[in-house]
Design a protein around this motif. Structure first.
Motif, PDB file in Angstrom:
ATOM      1  N   MET A   9       0.850  -1.186   0.000  1.00 21.66           N
ATOM      2  CA  MET A   9       0.000   0.000   0.000  1.00 21.66           C
ATOM      3  C   MET A   9       0.885   1.234   0.000  1.00 21.66           C
ATOM      4  O   MET A   9       1.938   1.243   0.630  1.00 21.66           O
ATOM      5  CB  MET A   9      -0.937  -0.014   1.202  1.00 21.66           C
ATOM      6  CG  MET A   9      -0.260   0.077   2.554  1.00 21.66           C
ATOM      7  SD  MET A   9      -1.430   0.106   3.913  1.00 21.66           S
ATOM      8  CE  MET A   9      -1.606  -1.639   4.191  1.00 21.66           C
ATOM      9  N   PRO A  10       0.454   2.276  -0.725  1.00 17.79           N
ATOM     10  CA  PRO A  10       1.233   3.519  -0.710  1.00 17.79           C
ATOM     11  C   PRO A  10       1.129   4.186   0.667  1.00 17.79           C
ATOM     12  O   PRO A  10       0.127   4.054   1.360  1.00 17.79           O
ATOM     13  CB  PRO A  10       0.590   4.361  -1.806  1.00 17.79           C
ATOM     14  CG  PRO A  10      -0.763   3.786  -1.997  1.00 17.79           C
ATOM     15  CD  PRO A  10      -0.703   2.345  -1.578  1.00 17.79           C
ATOM     16  N   GLN A  11       2.182   4.898   1.010  1.00 15.25           N
ATOM     17  CA  GLN A  11       2.229   5.570   2.304  1.00 15.25           C
ATOM     18  C   GLN A  11       2.715   6.992   2.119  1.00 15.25           C
ATOM     19  O   GLN A  11       3.353   7.312   1.117  1.00 15.25           O
ATOM     20  CB  GLN A  11       3.158   4.818   3.248  1.00 15.25           C
ATOM     21  CG  GLN A  11       2.692   3.408   3.496  1.00 15.25           C
ATOM     22  CD  GLN A  11       3.585   2.656   4.449  1.00 15.25           C
ATOM     23  OE1 GLN A  11       4.706   3.035   4.690  1.00 15.25           O
ATOM     24  NE2 GLN A  11       3.074   1.581   4.982  1.00 15.25           N
ATOM     25  N   THR A  12       2.409   7.832   3.103  1.00 12.59           N
ATOM     26  CA  THR A  12       2.821   9.216   3.011  1.00 12.59           C
ATOM     27  C   THR A  12       3.350   9.706   4.361  1.00 12.59           C
ATOM     28  O   THR A  12       2.876   9.276   5.410  1.00 12.59           O
ATOM     29  CB  THR A  12       1.662  10.114   2.523  1.00 12.59           C
ATOM     30  OG1 THR A  12       2.147  11.427   2.292  1.00 12.59           O
ATOM     31  CG2 THR A  12       0.528  10.164   3.517  1.00 12.59           C
ATOM     32  N   SER A  51      -2.996   1.847  11.008  1.00 11.81           N
ATOM     33  CA  SER A  51      -1.737   1.317  10.452  1.00 11.81           C
ATOM     34  C   SER A  51      -0.659   2.391  10.319  1.00 11.81           C
ATOM     35  O   SER A  51       0.168   2.325   9.419  1.00 11.81           O
ATOM     36  CB  SER A  51      -1.965   0.651   9.095  1.00 11.81           C
ATOM     37  OG  SER A  51      -2.949  -0.350   9.211  1.00 11.81           O
ATOM     38  N   ASN A  52      -0.653   3.390  11.216  1.00 13.22           N
ATOM     39  CA  ASN A  52       0.419   4.381  11.172  1.00 13.22           C
ATOM     40  C   ASN A  52       1.695   3.780  11.744  1.00 13.22           C
ATOM     41  O   ASN A  52       1.661   2.753  12.425  1.00 13.22           O
ATOM     42  CB  ASN A  52       0.034   5.653  11.931  1.00 13.22           C
ATOM     43  CG  ASN A  52      -0.079   5.440  13.433  1.00 13.22           C
ATOM     44  OD1 ASN A  52       0.714   4.775  14.064  1.00 13.22           O
ATOM     45  ND2 ASN A  52      -1.106   6.040  14.022  1.00 13.22           N
ATOM     46  N   PHE A  53       2.815   4.400  11.441  1.00 13.07           N
ATOM     47  CA  PHE A  53       4.035   4.039  12.147  1.00 13.07           C
ATOM     48  C   PHE A  53       4.919   5.253  12.299  1.00 13.07           C
ATOM     49  O   PHE A  53       4.858   6.202  11.525  1.00 13.07           O
ATOM     50  CB  PHE A  53       4.770   2.833  11.536  1.00 13.07           C
ATOM     51  CG  PHE A  53       5.395   3.051  10.189  1.00 13.07           C
ATOM     52  CD1 PHE A  53       6.718   3.444  10.075  1.00 13.07           C
ATOM     53  CD2 PHE A  53       4.672   2.821   9.033  1.00 13.07           C
ATOM     54  CE1 PHE A  53       7.304   3.618   8.839  1.00 13.07           C
ATOM     55  CE2 PHE A  53       5.252   2.989   7.795  1.00 13.07           C
ATOM     56  CZ  PHE A  53       6.575   3.392   7.699  1.00 13.07           C
ATOM     57  N   LYS A 149       9.667  10.550  12.223  1.00  9.71           N
ATOM     58  CA  LYS A 149       8.725  10.668  11.101  1.00  9.71           C
ATOM     59  C   LYS A 149       7.465   9.878  11.436  1.00  9.71           C
ATOM     60  O   LYS A 149       7.561   8.781  11.972  1.00  9.71           O
ATOM     61  CB  LYS A 149       9.312  10.066   9.824  1.00  9.71           C
ATOM     62  CG  LYS A 149      10.597  10.663   9.361  1.00  9.71           C
ATOM     63  CD  LYS A 149      11.050   9.935   8.112  1.00  9.71           C
ATOM     64  CE  LYS A 149      12.544   9.848   8.083  1.00  9.71           C
ATOM     65  NZ  LYS A 149      13.020   9.012   6.996  1.00  9.71           N
ATOM     66  N   VAL A 150       6.313  10.442  11.103  1.00 10.22           N
ATOM     67  CA  VAL A 150       5.054   9.713  11.200  1.00 10.22           C
ATOM     68  C   VAL A 150       4.604   9.429   9.774  1.00 10.22           C
ATOM     69  O   VAL A 150       4.484  10.345   8.954  1.00 10.22           O
ATOM     70  CB  VAL A 150       3.978  10.508  11.951  1.00 10.22           C
ATOM     71  CG1 VAL A 150       2.662   9.712  11.990  1.00 10.22           C
ATOM     72  CG2 VAL A 150       4.440  10.866  13.352  1.00 10.22           C
ATOM     73  N   ILE A 151       4.361   8.163   9.495  1.00  7.92           N
ATOM     74  CA  ILE A 151       3.983   7.727   8.150  1.00  7.92           C
ATOM     75  C   ILE A 151       2.652   6.987   8.241  1.00  7.92           C
ATOM     76  O   ILE A 151       2.454   6.164   9.147  1.00  7.92           O
ATOM     77  CB  ILE A 151       5.085   6.840   7.541  1.00  7.92           C
ATOM     78  CG1 ILE A 151       6.373   7.670   7.472  1.00  7.92           C
ATOM     79  CG2 ILE A 151       4.672   6.302   6.181  1.00  7.92           C
ATOM     80  CD1 ILE A 151       7.611   6.913   7.115  1.00  7.92           C
ATOM     81  N   VAL A 152       1.742   7.300   7.315  1.00  3.87           N
ATOM     82  CA  VAL A 152       0.420   6.664   7.306  1.00  3.87           C
ATOM     83  C   VAL A 152       0.114   6.163   5.899  1.00  3.87           C
ATOM     84  O   VAL A 152       0.643   6.683   4.916  1.00  3.87           O
ATOM     85  CB  VAL A 152      -0.690   7.648   7.775  1.00  3.87           C
ATOM     86  CG1 VAL A 152      -0.425   8.125   9.199  1.00  3.87           C
ATOM     87  CG2 VAL A 152      -0.818   8.818   6.848  1.00  3.87           C
TER      88      VAL A 152
END
Length: 154
Positions: A9-12, A51-53, A149-152
């Motif tokens: 899945m794409p993440q940003t 599903s953030n990290f 960094k927070v990526i979702v």
């Protein structure tokens, strides 16, 4: 694209923060003994998203001086990452003896990945201590910094 739960899945990137003590490799010495010392801290929001990290990368340059022991016992740097006061990551590295004596220069780097954090504003702190402070002294010299960094998922 990244692999999460077996599907791509794409993440940003939605948040970025950092704390920098120094970017220099020979900054003023910061003595570290057996007591944990707060060396870096910052705050960062985590937005609501399944599903953030959070990815945290820490770098600490240091030197061991006045080393009293010979291997295997050496001054040992312990770095601990706390989030809202809870230990979530750590790294431990002993000085590697060098021919010719003091100082022994080292760089400790580690990453911590946190997943599925609830929406909130979080405090991130790095503490440093010398687990073998009777075997020699540790001075932090640099670079000393952490990035978060927070990526979702998109």
């Amino acid at each position: 694209m990244s692999e999460y739960g077996g599907e791509k899945m794409p993440q940003t990137l939605v948040e970025f923060a950092r704390s920098v003590n120094t970017n220099l490799s020979f900054g003023p010495p910061i003595p570290i003994d057996g007591t944990p010392h707060l060396i870096l801290e910052f705050g960062m929001p985590v937005p609501p998203a399944p599903s953030n990290f959070v990815e945290l990368a820490t770098t600490v340059g240091w030197e061991a001086v006045n080393v009293f022991a010979t291997p295997p016992v050496q001054p040992t740097l312990l770095l601990e990452l706390l989030v809202n006061g809870i230990l979530v990551g750590s790294a431990e590295q002993s000085a590697i003896p060098a021919d010719g004596g003091d100082p022994i220069r080292m760089t400790t780097m580690f990453q911590t990945i946190l997943t599925d954090l609830p929406e909130d504003y979080y405090a991130f702190q790095i503490f440093a201590s010398n687990l073998e402070d009777l075997q020699g002294e540790i001075n932090l010299r640099g670079p000393i910094h952490i990035t978060g960094k927070v990526i979702v998922p998109v």
